[in-house]
Design a protein around this motif. Structure first.
Motif, mmCIF file in Angstrom:
data_model
loop_
_atom_site.group_PDB
_atom_site.id
_atom_site.type_symbol
_atom_site.label_atom_id
_atom_site.label_comp_id
_atom_site.label_asym_id
_atom_site.label_seq_id
_atom_site.Cartn_x
_atom_site.Cartn_y
_atom_site.Cartn_z
ATOM 1 N N TRP A 154 7.749 -3.236 4.446
ATOM 2 C CA TRP A 154 7.653 -1.921 5.107
ATOM 3 C C TRP A 154 8.917 -1.652 5.921
ATOM 4 O O TRP A 154 8.870 -1.446 7.130
ATOM 5 C CB TRP A 154 6.384 -1.821 5.979
ATOM 6 N N GLY B 187 3.040 1.506 8.289
ATOM 7 C CA GLY B 187 3.155 0.232 7.577
ATOM 8 C C GLY B 187 3.984 -0.767 8.366
ATOM 9 O O GLY B 187 3.635 -1.948 8.491
ATOM 10 N N LEU C 299 5.481 5.098 6.464
ATOM 11 C CA LEU C 299 6.422 3.987 6.640
ATOM 12 C C LEU C 299 6.303 3.418 8.059
ATOM 13 O O LEU C 299 6.262 2.201 8.264
ATOM 14 C CB LEU C 299 7.850 4.471 6.370
ATOM 15 N N ASP D 144 -3.229 -2.460 4.426
ATOM 16 C CA ASP D 144 -2.650 -1.340 3.681
ATOM 17 C C ASP D 144 -3.718 -0.300 3.331
ATOM 18 O O ASP D 144 -3.445 0.896 3.322
ATOM 19 C CB ASP D 144 -1.967 -1.838 2.396
ATOM 20 N N HIS E 24 5.985 2.637 -1.646
ATOM 21 C CA HIS E 24 6.976 3.414 -0.897
ATOM 22 C C HIS E 24 8.354 3.013 -1.394
ATOM 23 O O HIS E 24 8.582 1.854 -1.745
ATOM 24 C CB HIS E 24 6.820 3.110 0.599
#
Lengths: 351, 388
Positions: A323, A201, A198, A89, A126
């Motif tokens: 994610w 991830g 996104l 990350d 997120h």
């Protein structure tokens, strides 16, 4: 048209694999599990010294300037050895987010340098999840508020731990206040950054799931060769062989899908989102089948705390919905195939 | 990694596309499992060959065009994308052709490949026997050396389209008393030779899709042996590898079928959406066909880097045969009540295409080595599990 990796990319992967084999052995991960923070600063520093945190930092900021394609190899290693997710990350997804910010954000270079040197811990929140991984240790957090990207320091949040079945994951609910001072991107630019983040991830998770699938397959092959019943290794029985051959098939066919998705993300392909979700589906399927057949072949031993298989199974089950959950990725692929007006001719694979 | 085509590759694609647009028959040819359909497919092959597009990746001296594997994939995408006829001589062209290119003498290549490329010679495979199916090393048909020729006796079966073919190729036991994969030789046999009897076997659609071949003192020149005497197993395994691997089932064929499936779904959306799992399966079919194509390009990249495809080609065979089943099962679900109708039935419209494919898809996990055997090969040779 060349679907292969460069010598540099392959050698780097090999080096990381050799390093993690000794430094991140299952017994060491189990020790880290027992700590309150669930993280080993020592391991993190050693990984940084291997150059992994510098991988996708631009060369101008002291990094190696590699991209998503290189990371599609590295994330498999991180998955194979079950490395806690804050590393990917930070060094991959976070680095990508900072790189995507425009230069009006004055501290961009400083953060990239810190990630490169392995000095920064960050967490990303997120809206695809109500939890934030590694928020408890992050010096700064990148948090979504609609289309806005906010950079918030540890002092300005409060977090409540939400323990996961995977002890390598440390999740929190984060409470914070968006302010004009914390906002570093917004509007269309912010929305584009969140979309790309996104995707990155999700691709990071896809690579890790594929690595996890390979690890569970390797553990299970070893077990099936050693374990004897009816006077012979259980791996000589056809029912067991077919379970494991099916896992090998899932892994083999997931690889090129993962690599294509990485290439699409790296080259801003218009279908990058579809390709990433497709990769997630293939890699998830491989990991979930490796877990299911892995525990079946291990028998009751597979259901124990003692046997390492559990570490990798639980991680797969957790990452499968991280994610973007599995349904999100299914819906993105399905929407493209069913609802777009594209006539899906065989010549379109790389168009 | 560079996933774009070079200008030369794009130009090749356009050339193939234009030729196909001008030449592919407007009406679908009747199935090549009938005599009439077989002849029409042979004529189509001849036309393709005259345009230099029959065996694009063979060397020019043998009737090919000297293309590399990427160009071959491009050709296949255009070929199936244009809705061109299925290839009637693939068992010869891809399985035997590849074997001849690797193991044949210069004389054999010159004698057999050009006529195979033009489909002047049609080829059938002759591997299986009544007691050598999944257990192929149990072959008992004999080829006894007598001077400059072999004398063949025995029986082969499941020989696809053998009643229409000119030649067959397969393994025969040339060393009396030998066991298993030892003492076998790889031979090419003219099917009009004295002592050959061909008995059609009706497939479940009622057509003579395959046949039994009986050999009664059939004389075959030694010059028709590929590879060394007694070493046929090694040669055949290479052929079987080609068959399971890339060549026999190129991705484009499945991508084209999925393209039609997606259209079928979109045209019948309201009805299909009564069961939400249908949309899920249509998306999975697309995704699988795409993955199979990506895997092919990936494999070609590895081959170009000097790697060999080994036992993992068995994974290919399992993958495409199961994908083909899912594609056709899903189509049959969408068609619902009219799915059972034969071509020509007033209510069948274009649907019989799917029924035909559905039936043939049932054979996929069986022919070219049953999927159970493929899984054993993967487990033992890729994963290293012990033999039972």
């Amino acid at each position: 048209m060349d679907f292969t990796f460069t010598e540099d990319q392959l050698m780097f992967r090999e080096a990381i694999s050799r390093f993690l084999m000794t430094e991140a052995a299952p017994e060491k991960l189990r020790e880290i599990w027992e700590t309150d923070e669930g993280r080993s600063p020592e391991l993190r520093t050693k990984i940084a010294m291997q150059g992994l945190t510098a991988l996708s930092i631009p060369e101008d900021n002291g990094g190696l300037g590699m991209g998503d394609v290189a990371w599609s190899l590295m994330t498999q290693e991180l998955g194979y050895y079950g490395i806690p997710d804050s590393l990917a990350d930070t060094a991959y997804v976070g680095a990508g987010l900072f790189s995507a910010l425009d230069d009006s954000f004055a501290e961009k270079g400083q953060y990239l340098n810190q990630i490169c040197d392995g000095e920064l811990r960050l967490a990303i929140g997120h809206q695809c999840s109500p939890m934030v991984a590694d928020a408890h240790l992050a010096e700064v957090l990148l948090l979504q508020h609609g289309d806005e990207v906010h950079l918030v320091s540890q002092d300005d949040i409060s977090d409540v731990a939400n323990p996961s079945i995977d002890s390598s994951r440390r999740l929190s609910q984060v409470t914070w206040q968006p302010t004009p001072e914390t906002c570093i991107a917004s509007g269309e630019a912010g929305a584009a950054i969140w979309n790309e983040t996104l995707n990155r991830g999700a691709l990071s998770v896809a690579g890790q799931l594929l690595g996890l699938a390979q690890r569970m397959l390797d553990l299970t092959v070893d077990y099936s060769v050693q374990r004897k019943q009816f006077g012979k290794a259980i791996g000589s029985f056809q029912a067991v062989k077919h379970h494991l051959a099916d896992v090998a098939g899932k892994i083999e066919f997931a690889k090129p899908v993962l690599y294509r998705a990485a290439n699409s993300l790296e080259t801003n392909h218009p279908l990058a989102s579809v390709h990433v979700s497709q990769a997630r589906q293939f890699c998830s399927e491989a990991a979930l089948l490796a877990a299911r057949h892995g525990i079946q072949v291990h028998g009751a031993m597979g259901y124990t705390w003692e046997v390492d298989l559990q570490m990798f199974m639980k991680r797969s089950w957790a990452l499968n919905n991280t994610w973007g959950d599995a349904t999100f990725h299914q819906a993105r692929v399905q929407d493209y195939v069913l609802n777009s007006q594209v006539d899906l001719a065989p010549s379109l694979t790389f168009e | 990694m560079n996933l774009t085509y070079s200008p030369a590759q794009q130009a090749f694609r356009l050339e193939v596309r234009e030729w196909l647009a001008a030449n592919v028959p407007k009406e679908k040819l009747p199935t090549y499992d009938t005599k009439e359909g077989f002849e029409l497919h042979r004529q189509w092959e001849s036309k393709l060959h005259a345009a230099g597009l029959s065996m694009v990746m063979w060397p020019e001296e043998f009737g090919g065009r000297g293309c590399d594997l990427i160009e071959w994939l491009i050709f296949e995408e255009e070929y199936y994308g244009a809705g061109a006829p299925l290839r009637v001589n693939l068992n010869g062209q891809l399985l035997l052709g590849s074997t001849l290119l690797e193991f044949g003498t210069q004389e054999q290549k010159a004698q057999f490949l050009p006529r195979m490329a033009s489909s002047d010679d049609m080829w059938a495979q002759a591997w299986s026997e009544p007691n050598a199916g999944s257990d192929m090393a149990n072959i008992s048909s004999k080829a006894i050396l007598d001077g400059d020729h072999y004398v063949l006796n025995g029986q082969k079966t499941w020989s696809t389209r053998a009643i229409y073919a000119d030649w067959a190729f397969g393994l025969f036991r040339s060393e009396p008393g030998s066991k298993r994969h030892h003492g076998l030789s790889f031979l090419m046999v003219p099917l009009d030779a004295e002592g050959v009897t061909i008995q059609p076997i009706k497939a479940l659609d009622g057509e003579d899709a395959f046949a039994e071949i009986f050999f009664d003192n059939v004389k075959v020149p030694v010059a028709h042996r590929i590879g060394d005497e007694g070493k046929g197993w090694h040669v055949a395994m290479a052929t079987a590898g080609f068959e399971r691997g890339l060549l026999l089932r190129s991705p484009a064929r499945f991508q084209q079928t999925v393209r039609k499936l997606v259209k079928l779904y979109r045209d019948n959306k309201a009805s299909a959406d009564r069961d939400p799992s249908i949309g899920v399966d249509v998306a999975k079919c697309w995704s699988d066909a795409e993955a199979y194509a990506l895997s092919a390009y990936n494999t070609v990249g590895r081959l170009n880097n000097g790697e060999k495809i080994g036992a993992e080609s068995s994974l290919n065979k399992v993958f495409w045969s199961e994908m083909d089943l899912l594609i056709h099962q899903t189509a049959m679900k969408i068609l619902g009540t009219t799915g059972e109708l034969l071509a020509g039935a007033p209510l069948a419209e274009e649907h019989a295409y799917w029924l035909e494919g559905f039936l043939f898809a049932q054979a996929g996990p069986i022919y070219a080595g049953a999927n159970e055997i493929q899984r054993n090969i993967v487990a033992e040779r890729v994963l290293g599990l012990p033999r039972s």
